[in-house]
Write a protein that holds these residues in place. Structure first.
Motif, short mmCIF file in Angstrom:
data_model
loop_
_atom_site.label_atom_id
_atom_site.label_comp_id
_atom_site.label_asym_id
_atom_site.label_seq_id
_atom_site.Cartn_x
_atom_site.Cartn_y
_atom_site.Cartn_z
N ILE A 27 -12.05 80.41 -37.84
CA ILE A 27 -12.15 79.21 -38.73
C ILE A 27 -13.18 79.33 -39.68
O ILE A 27 -14.39 79.56 -39.11
CB ILE A 27 -12.21 78.21 -38.10
N ILE A 28 -13.05 79.14 -40.83
CA ILE A 28 -14.37 79.21 -41.88
C ILE A 28 -14.68 77.63 -42.37
O ILE A 28 -13.68 77.17 -42.95
CB ILE A 28 -14.06 79.97 -43.29
N ASP A 29 -15.62 77.19 -41.82
CA ASP A 29 -15.88 75.65 -42.05
C ASP A 29 -16.77 75.44 -42.89
O ASP A 29 -16.91 74.27 -43.50
CB ASP A 29 -16.28 75.25 -40.68
N ARG A 30 -17.35 76.24 -43.59
CA ARG A 30 -18.42 76.08 -44.77
C ARG A 30 -18.15 77.37 -45.41
O ARG A 30 -18.54 78.33 -45.20
CB ARG A 30 -19.90 75.77 -44.49
N PRO A 31 -17.49 77.36 -46.78
CA PRO A 31 -17.07 76.19 -47.28
C PRO A 31 -15.52 75.87 -46.93
O PRO A 31 -14.89 76.53 -46.13
CB PRO A 31 -16.90 76.52 -48.90
#
Length: 119
Positions: A27-31
């Motif tokens: 999961i890429i949470d930022r961005p």
């Protein structure tokens, strides 16, 4: 003319990273979605990879920018990461970041992808 159908339909399923043998979820949470940033200081991409079978390696691929990253040898069932992307002098570029993990059983699932447009 005879047409034969199937009684069982294939269903789209999403692997559950908490189930053994399913492969890691990244999961890429930022961005949280594709974004546009100003050229200048570094831009940090953060996220995590998790899997019940323990993370073996996380792979980072970038295209369109000047930042490159070596694979990270994991450990544990959840690993956070942060990638400092160089945006200085990259005005007009689109940087595509692809991240995926493998677990200790060699399983892999989908790649997390973000596009960062540099103004």
């Amino acid at each position: 003319m005879c047409t034969v159908g199937c009684n069982i339909r294939d269903r789209l399923t999403v692997p559950d990273p908490d189930q053994p043998g399913s492969g890691p979820e990244t999961i890429i949470d930022r961005p949280g979605h594709d974004t546009t940033v100003a050229a200048g200081p570094q831009f940090q991409v953060t996220g995590f990879t998790r899997d019940a079978d323990r993370i073996d390696t996380i792979y980072f691929e970038t295209a369109g920018g000047i930042s490159n990253f070596s694979p990270f040898v994991g450990g544990g069932d959840s690993v956070r990461f942060g990638l400092p992307l160089t945006t200085l002098g990259q005005s007009g570029q689109t940087i595509t970041v692809r991240i995926f993990g493998t677990d200790h059983l060699g399983n892999r699932v989908d790649t997390a992808i973000r596009q960062i447009m540099v103004q």
